[in-house]
Motif scaffolding. Sequence first.
Motif, PDB file in Angstrom:
ATOM      1  N   SER A 114       0.571   3.970  -2.861  1.00 33.47           N
ATOM      2  CA  SER A 114       0.344   5.364  -2.479  1.00 33.47           C
ATOM      3  C   SER A 114       1.370   6.279  -3.145  1.00 33.47           C
ATOM      4  CB  SER A 114       0.443   5.520  -0.956  1.00 33.47           C
ATOM      5  OG  SER A 114      -0.559   4.785  -0.296  1.00 33.47           O
ATOM      6  N   ILE A 172      -3.722  -0.457  -8.475  1.00 33.74           N
ATOM      7  CA  ILE A 172      -4.081  -1.612  -7.643  1.00 33.74           C
ATOM      8  C   ILE A 172      -3.633  -2.907  -8.317  1.00 33.74           C
ATOM      9  CG2 ILE A 172      -6.047  -2.985  -6.822  1.00 33.74           C
ATOM     10  CD1 ILE A 172      -5.521  -0.657  -5.026  1.00 33.74           C
ATOM     11  N   ALA A 202      -7.041  -0.071   3.213  1.00 33.96           N
ATOM     12  CA  ALA A 202      -7.618  -1.287   2.648  1.00 33.96           C
ATOM     13  C   ALA A 202      -8.021  -2.254   3.752  1.00 33.96           C
ATOM     14  CB  ALA A 202      -6.632  -1.967   1.706  1.00 33.96           C
ATOM     15  N   THR A 213     -11.175  -0.598  -0.469  1.00 32.15           N
ATOM     16  CA  THR A 213     -10.066   0.341  -0.533  1.00 32.15           C
ATOM     17  C   THR A 213     -10.602   1.764  -0.526  1.00 32.15           C
ATOM     18  OG1 THR A 213     -10.072   0.186  -2.943  1.00 32.15           O
ATOM     19  CG2 THR A 213      -8.476  -1.185  -1.767  1.00 32.15           C
ATOM     20  N   LEU A 218       0.360   6.873  -6.659  1.00 26.23           N
ATOM     21  CA  LEU A 218      -0.772   7.799  -6.721  1.00 26.23           C
ATOM     22  C   LEU A 218      -0.330   9.239  -6.463  1.00 26.23           C
ATOM     23  CD1 LEU A 218      -3.355   5.564  -4.857  1.00 26.23           C
ATOM     24  CD2 LEU A 218      -3.651   6.448  -7.177  1.00 26.23           C
ATOM     25  N   LEU A 252      -3.481   5.375   1.367  1.00 28.91           N
ATOM     26  CA  LEU A 252      -4.298   4.334   0.750  1.00 28.91           C
ATOM     27  C   LEU A 252      -4.660   3.333   1.837  1.00 28.91           C
ATOM     28  CD1 LEU A 252      -5.513   3.196  -1.839  1.00 28.91           C
ATOM     29  CD2 LEU A 252      -3.347   2.047  -2.283  1.00 28.91           C
ATOM     30  N   TYR A 277      -0.411  11.147   0.108  1.00 24.05           N
ATOM     31  CA  TYR A 277      -1.464  10.170  -0.146  1.00 24.05           C
ATOM     32  C   TYR A 277      -1.518   9.128   0.952  1.00 24.05           C
ATOM     33  CZ  TYR A 277      -4.279  10.319  -4.362  1.00 24.05           C
ATOM     34  OH  TYR A 277      -5.262  10.608  -5.272  1.00 24.05           O
ATOM     35  N   GLN A 328      -8.872   6.003  -0.913  1.00 20.31           N
ATOM     36  CA  GLN A 328      -7.684   6.820  -1.083  1.00 20.31           C
ATOM     37  C   GLN A 328      -7.962   8.245  -0.624  1.00 20.31           C
ATOM     38  OE1 GLN A 328      -6.620   7.574  -5.146  1.00 20.31           O
ATOM     39  NE2 GLN A 328      -8.659   7.131  -5.910  1.00 20.31           N
ATOM     40  N   TYR A 378     -11.371  -0.569   7.812  1.00 19.08           N
ATOM     41  CA  TYR A 378     -10.032  -0.640   7.242  1.00 19.08           C
ATOM     42  C   TYR A 378      -9.029  -1.153   8.272  1.00 19.08           C
ATOM     43  CZ  TYR A 378     -12.237   2.034   3.577  1.00 19.08           C
ATOM     44  OH  TYR A 378     -13.093   2.436   2.585  1.00 19.08           O
ATOM     45  N   PHE A 387      -6.554   4.624 -10.535  1.00 21.85           N
ATOM     46  CA  PHE A 387      -6.530   3.900  -9.264  1.00 21.85           C
ATOM     47  C   PHE A 387      -6.489   2.394  -9.461  1.00 21.85           C
ATOM     48  CE2 PHE A 387      -8.915   2.149  -5.541  1.00 21.85           C
ATOM     49  CZ  PHE A 387      -7.942   2.404  -4.592  1.00 21.85           C
ATOM     50  N   LEU A 402       0.825  -1.200   0.000  1.00 20.59           N
ATOM     51  CA  LEU A 402       0.000   0.000   0.000  1.00 20.59           C
ATOM     52  C   LEU A 402       0.864   1.257   0.000  1.00 20.59           C
ATOM     53  CD1 LEU A 402      -2.781  -1.089   2.525  1.00 20.59           C
ATOM     54  CD2 LEU A 402      -2.974  -0.936   0.039  1.00 20.59           C
TER      55      LEU A 402
END
Length: 300
Positions: A50, A71, A141, A82, A53, A139, A137, A84, A120, A67, A46
């Motif tokens: 990130s 992934i 999950a 997920t 991203l 992210l 960022y 973001q 999460y 996105f 992740l």
Amino acid sequence: MSISGCITRKPPSNAELRAAENKLFEDINLDRRLSEIPGLARNARLDSASRDLAVDMLTGTGEVDVFMEIIDKHRLQSAMSTAQLGVFFREMPPKAKPLPDEFMRELLPSDREIIFDPIYTDAGVAAEEIDGSIAVYILMAQFADTASDGSAVPTLTGDLWPKDSLKSRELALFNLVNEARDSADRSILVFDNQLSALARTYAEKMFAMGFFDHEEPTGRDLRDRLIASNMDKYSTWGENLASLLNPMNPVQEAHSGLMDSPGHKENIMYRWFTHLGVGVATDGDWWIFVQLFAKKKGTE
């Protein structure tokens, strides 16, 4: 979102950006725990996604249509949910406020709801700087680790081990099968490279697609896989699957579990089988074992 102002300062170094990432992650976990919400686990995959991203926000359109591509790139298909969160600073944040504090200050109420959502379990954090602009960022999950019935489901929390590193374990499981057969006065099976290759491919496919079953999500079953693999020199098939999470002794635990299951034990002991292939796939946490039994045509 952006911050504007007349104060500019020297862009942060790579070490400062990494330190900001760590502090932001720690701050989020502290806030969650103070709200009696379990903390997040830092996930390297992740983190890497990130970072991609954040760089895209600085260099590309910054739209979410990239996105799913990211992934897929990082093999995160096993993430059940997920979310973001991104903040784009067009200029350096004022010196009085550290970067993590600026990030939290710029979040919308809907962003904060995501941060405090107990669904999460894992998160990645990235802070990137290009030409005086910064993107931060997060992210988040939730990874699938059990099916609805509580059985183990493989996840891609790390890279799969190389095939060659697992051959000794495949052979060890094969030997345990023959020891069990010999103790029960059954014929000894022959190790078969073609069957092992097919078993290994299927073990890896279950990892990659995030399922654990004799039938693929597409409906393709063992018979379909055999037809597609030119296995017409064999007959009378049997397939055993085992999935383990963080086993102490993967091979022995897989064998014991299969022997404790009447249906799997029946395959192991079936008197007419002559050949066996074994395939293993693991990321170090999850282990998937596939045993593929067959009777070779022309053998008694």
